[in-house]
Design an enzyme around this catalytic site. Structure first.
Site, PDB file in Angstrom:
ATOM      1  N   CYS A   1      13.733  10.885   6.222  1.00 15.81           N
ATOM      2  CA  CYS A   1      13.933  10.438   7.536  1.00 15.81           C
ATOM      3  C   CYS A   1      15.457  10.521   8.047  1.00 15.81           C
ATOM      4  O   CYS A   1      15.578  10.564   9.421  1.00 15.81           O
ATOM      5  CB  CYS A   1      13.470   8.666   7.382  1.00 15.81           C
TER       6      CYS A   1
ATOM      7  N   GLU B   1      10.602  15.309  15.655  1.00 13.91           N
ATOM      8  CA  GLU B   1      10.793  15.222  14.274  1.00 13.91           C
ATOM      9  C   GLU B   1       9.805  15.979  13.421  1.00 13.91           C
ATOM     10  O   GLU B   1       8.595  16.195  13.772  1.00 13.91           O
ATOM     11  CB  GLU B   1      10.432  13.744  13.651  1.00 13.91           C
TER      12      GLU B   1
ATOM     13  N   GLU C   1      10.472   0.806   9.602  1.00 12.30           N
ATOM     14  CA  GLU C   1      11.584   2.037   9.324  1.00 12.30           C
ATOM     15  C   GLU C   1      11.008   3.320   9.783  1.00 12.30           C
ATOM     16  O   GLU C   1      10.089   3.610   8.956  1.00 12.30           O
ATOM     17  CB  GLU C   1      11.982   1.908   7.804  1.00 12.30           C
TER      18      GLU C   1
ATOM     19  N   LYS D   1       0.972  -1.174  -0.016  1.00 10.71           N
ATOM     20  CA  LYS D   1       0.043  -0.019  -0.075  1.00 10.71           C
ATOM     21  C   LYS D   1       0.951   1.234   0.226  1.00 10.71           C
ATOM     22  O   LYS D   1       1.474   1.611   0.994  1.00 10.71           O
ATOM     23  CB  LYS D   1      -0.933   0.038   1.175  1.00 10.71           C
TER      24      LYS D   1
HETATM   25  P1  NAP Z   1       2.679   8.057   8.164  1.00  5.22           P
HETATM   26  O1  NAP Z   1       1.642   8.978   8.359  1.00  5.22           O
HETATM   27  O2  NAP Z   1       3.307   7.017   9.215  1.00  5.22           O
HETATM   28  O3  NAP Z   1       2.277   7.112   6.682  1.00  5.22           O
HETATM   29  C1  NAP Z   1       3.145   6.131   6.208  1.00  5.22           C
HETATM   30  C2  NAP Z   1       2.287   5.224   5.868  1.00  5.22           C
HETATM   31  O4  NAP Z   1       1.648   4.689   6.662  1.00  5.22           O
HETATM   32  C3  NAP Z   1       1.185   5.533   4.714  1.00  5.22           C
HETATM   33  O5  NAP Z   1       1.061   4.880   3.650  1.00  5.22           O
HETATM   34  C4  NAP Z   1      -0.085   5.762   5.470  1.00  5.22           C
HETATM   35  O6  NAP Z   1      -1.014   5.644   4.625  1.00  5.22           O
HETATM   36  C5  NAP Z   1       0.126   4.556   6.210  1.00  5.22           C
HETATM   37  N1  NAP Z   1      -0.550   4.517   7.527  1.00  5.22           N
HETATM   38  C6  NAP Z   1      -0.939   5.631   8.212  1.00  5.22           C
HETATM   39  N2  NAP Z   1      -1.963   5.220   9.246  1.00  5.22           N
HETATM   40  C7  NAP Z   1      -1.838   3.860   9.213  1.00  5.22           C
HETATM   41  C8  NAP Z   1      -2.449   2.960   9.996  1.00  5.22           C
HETATM   42  N3  NAP Z   1      -3.068   2.982  11.123  1.00  5.22           N
HETATM   43  N4  NAP Z   1      -2.133   1.332   9.715  1.00  5.22           N
HETATM   44  C9  NAP Z   1      -1.338   1.247   8.542  1.00  5.22           C
HETATM   45  N5  NAP Z   1      -0.985   2.136   7.846  1.00  5.22           N
HETATM   46  C10 NAP Z   1      -1.207   3.376   8.101  1.00  5.22           C
HETATM   47  O7  NAP Z   1       4.226   8.746   7.662  1.00  5.22           O
HETATM   48  P2  NAP Z   1       4.274   9.996   6.447  1.00  5.22           P
HETATM   49  O8  NAP Z   1       3.647  10.990   7.101  1.00  5.22           O
HETATM   50  O9  NAP Z   1       3.780   9.226   5.336  1.00  5.22           O
HETATM   51  O10 NAP Z   1       5.808   9.693   6.476  1.00  5.22           O
HETATM   52  C11 NAP Z   1       6.653  10.550   7.248  1.00  5.22           C
HETATM   53  C12 NAP Z   1       7.202   9.746   8.444  1.00  5.22           C
HETATM   54  O11 NAP Z   1       8.165   8.426   7.750  1.00  5.22           O
HETATM   55  C13 NAP Z   1       8.253  10.404   8.978  1.00  5.22           C
HETATM   56  O12 NAP Z   1       8.283  10.181  10.332  1.00  5.22           O
HETATM   57  C14 NAP Z   1       9.744   9.946   8.519  1.00  5.22           C
HETATM   58  O13 NAP Z   1      10.723   9.968   9.258  1.00  5.22           O
HETATM   59  C15 NAP Z   1       9.234   8.465   8.257  1.00  5.22           C
HETATM   60  N6  NAP Z   1      10.276   7.863   7.363  1.00  5.22           N
HETATM   61  C16 NAP Z   1      10.957   6.970   7.746  1.00  5.22           C
HETATM   62  C17 NAP Z   1      11.790   6.378   6.861  1.00  5.22           C
HETATM   63  C18 NAP Z   1      12.994   5.321   7.323  1.00  5.22           C
HETATM   64  O14 NAP Z   1      13.436   4.678   6.519  1.00  5.22           O
HETATM   65  N7  NAP Z   1      13.280   5.293   8.659  1.00  5.22           N
HETATM   66  C19 NAP Z   1      11.979   6.838   5.559  1.00  5.22           C
HETATM   67  C20 NAP Z   1      10.856   7.706   5.027  1.00  5.22           C
HETATM   68  C21 NAP Z   1      10.075   8.173   5.963  1.00  5.22           C
HETATM   69  P3  NAP Z   1      -1.830   7.219   3.970  1.00  5.22           P
HETATM   70  O15 NAP Z   1      -0.629   8.311   4.457  1.00  5.22           O
HETATM   71  O16 NAP Z   1      -2.124   6.966   2.580  1.00  5.22           O
HETATM   72  O17 NAP Z   1      -3.150   7.604   4.869  1.00  5.22           O
END
Ligand code: NAP
Ligand code: MG
Length: 523
Positions: free
Chosen positions: A327, A425, A293, A218
């Site tokens: 990230c 963050e 991650e 997804k």
């Molecule tokens: P996010 O809000 O956690 O969303 C990530 C993914 O999870 C999206 O596909 C989101 O779907 C989905 N999601 C949201 N709620 C969920 C739930 N309850 N159950 C299952 N899936 C769910 O993160 P983001 O805002 O997209 O990305 C930013 C974050 O990612 C930052 O904290 C960043 O540090 C982290 N990040 C980490 C890495 C790493 O490798 N460590 C790399 C890149 C980013 P929808 O958004 O489509 O609703």
């Protein structure tokens, strides 16, 4: 005190201040892309695109303009059920996991070739969807993705168990033959975020495919286009139907349905720490294997002997790459007191010289944030920084005269560890700078480690021995010495503390997709 040639590094191409370059030929979107955008984007299940049961759609927004460029169907548990069933059938049939390893590798190599051939289209889509420049996407995002696939395709023929020398023979006076076999975990759910979504999706599927797993992926609803293009490319390979499935939709519906599904054996998630914790809870029902991650608040540490001509532009890149939506962003700058003022004035010059832009335009340094919501969040953190008493050196405002979600490169100096802008963050172009006077490596490390995250760090020094000693003291999955965030397919990547569980990339990135079976025969 050495006089730092501030003006020189702006003129020096080698320092790479301009990390986002001109787009390729300014050409208009090709008709291929226009046709792709106009399509009704459903879900890719069992080798075919389907609309799913729900009629709800989600608009795909270009963050540089706020305009709608396409739309996707919003999936939920019904679509996830279909996708998981297809993945389960494909897994249980052995059509992929039992395919000859050389053949499996060939198919993965062919997908890498296709990705390279379609680099232009993928880059255009990513540019529209997240505001990254096409050039940066092509040179970093697409190449990294192809490299990842080839790296893991190389592993397919090298996944072996081992023979074990069994000590029971001593007491039982019989001979034993003990060996292990590696087997794929099964059906894996993969959930990706919106920053660099194409590379994220490919780096997730590559080790899973190498291990012989089948996939339900997804993408983030904020940036799904390039992952759907990936599905179109997968369809052009010999990958059997049902091995790779994609469900579009919101995380709280489609993502949650994958995380809780009883027939999904493993979850691999990249995203925020809060959602990572929700996934852990959701996955307990059938004790899914989990790799996470998550977020970061990565320190960039400038010791007093750092080569500032390299370190200052690198510190700027570390935070402002992808407008801080990375990230590994070097969002906490820790600077020795002897060089503090020089570093701040260098960073101010670089930040104020940065041009703001978006694809389909000319050269620019800093693009938009992904969404209105993210913009609001980042602006709120800037207000918090001001109210906490941090000194605003530059930036701090929404870019005027633009429709999209642009924030100025922002630097807060004189920060302390208790401030929220230092602890949390932000995921935007906001740098906090802290001064340290001490030369003791344990104390410097304590300052760097004073955070719930531990994803990435970098140390800048002319004394490599001290650099390595400090690296040993940093609690972080990645530490760079005179380099920040050096991503490589063979080098394990992941986080300490609340930055995650497990590793991606390298051999360690393959292991979470494998089970080990020990077989013992009484001879
Ligand atoms: P996010 O809000 O956690 O969303 C990530 C993914 O999870 C999206 O596909 C989101 O779907 C989905 N999601 C949201 N709620 C969920 C739930 N309850 N159950 C299952 N899936 C769910 O993160 P983001 O805002 O997209 O990305 C930013 C974050 O990612 C930052 O904290 C960043 O540090 C982290 N990040 C980490 C890495 C790493 O490798 N460590 C790399 C890149 C980013 P929808 O958004 O489509 O609703
Ligand atoms: Mg978008």
């Amino acid at each position: 005190m050495t006089v730092f040639p501030l003006q020189n590094f702006l003129k020096t191409k080698a320092v790479g201040v301009r990390f986002v370059h001109d787009i390729i030929n300014h050409e208009k979107m090709t008709s291929i892309i226009q046709v792709f955008l106009a399509k009704s984007h459903g879900h890719f299940i069992d080798g075919a695109w389907v609309d799913g049961v729900g009629a709800e759609t989600i608009k795909v927004i270009n963050p540089a303009t706020g305009g709608v460029v396409s739309s996707i169907h919003s999936g939920g548990s019904a679509e996830v059920d279909l996708a998981v069933a297809a993945a389960r059938r494909a897994f249980d049939s052995g059509i992929w996991s039992k395919m000859a390893p050389v053949e499996r590798a060939r198919i993965m190599f062919s997908l890498a070739d296709l990705i390279e051939r379609h680099a232009g289209q993928i880059s255009q889509l990513e540019a529209l969807d997240i505001g990254v420049s096409r050039d940066m996407m092509q040179t970093i995002g697409v190449q990294l993705a192809a490299d990842q696939l080839r790296y893991y395709a190389g592993w397919v023929t090298k996944i072996n168990g081992e023979t074990i020398t069994n000590s029971r023979s001593r007491s039982e006076k019989r001979e034993f033959l003990t060996y292990t076999e590696k087997e794929p975990v099964g059906v894996v759910g993969q959930i990706t975020p919106w920053n660099f979504p194409f590379a994220m999706a490919v780096q997730k599927i590559a080790p899973a495919l190498a291990a012989g797993c089948t996939i339900v992926l997804k993408p983030a609803e904020d940036a799904p286009l390039s992952t759907m293009y990936l599905a179109d490319l997968v369809a052009q390979t010999d990958l059997p139907a049902g091995v790779f499935n994609l469900v579009n939709g919101y995380g709280r519906k489609a993502g949650a349905a994958i995380s809780v599904h009883g027939d999904v054996d493993k979850i691999s998630f990249t995203g925020s720490t809060d959602v990572g914790k929700e996934i852990i809870h959701a996955a307990t029902g059938n004790l899914k294997r989990i790799t996470l991650e998550l977020g970061g608040k990565s320190p960039v540490i400038l010791l007093k002997d750092a080569n500032l001509v390299e370190a200052i532009p690198a510190a700027a890149r570390a935070i402002f790459f992808l407008s801080g939506q990375n990230c590994m962003a070097g969002s906490r700058l820790l600077v020795h007191g002897d060089i503090y003022d020089q570093v701040l004035s260098g960073l101010k010059i670089i930040s104020e010289a940065m041009t703001v832009g978006a694809d389909m335009e000319t050269t620019y340094d800093i693009g938009p944030l992904i969404s209105e919501q993210q913009l609001t969040r980042v602006m709120a953190y800037i207000d918090i920084g001001v109210s906490e008493g941090a000194r605003l050196v530059t930036g701090g405002k929404r870019v005027s005269g633009r429709e999209g979600f642009f924030v100025e490169p922002t630097i807060f100096a004189d920060c302390n560890p208790d401030m929220r802008i230092v602890k949390e963050e932000i995921f935007g172009p906001v740098l906090t700078v802290q001064k340290f006077e001490n030369d003791d490596l344990d104390e410097i490390a304590a300052l760097a480690n004073d955070n719930i995250f531990g994803l990435s760090a970098s140390i800048w020094t002319a004394d490599l021995a001290r650099g390595h000693k400090l690296a040993r003291r940093i609690k972080s999955g990645q530490v760079g010495i005179n380099v920040h965030a050096a991503i490589d397919p063979a080098t394990p990547f992941g986080g300490y503390k609340q930055s995650g569980w497990g590793r991606e990339f390298g051999r360690e990135g393959l292991e979470p997709y494998l089970e080990t079976k020990a077989i013992t025969a009484y001879l």
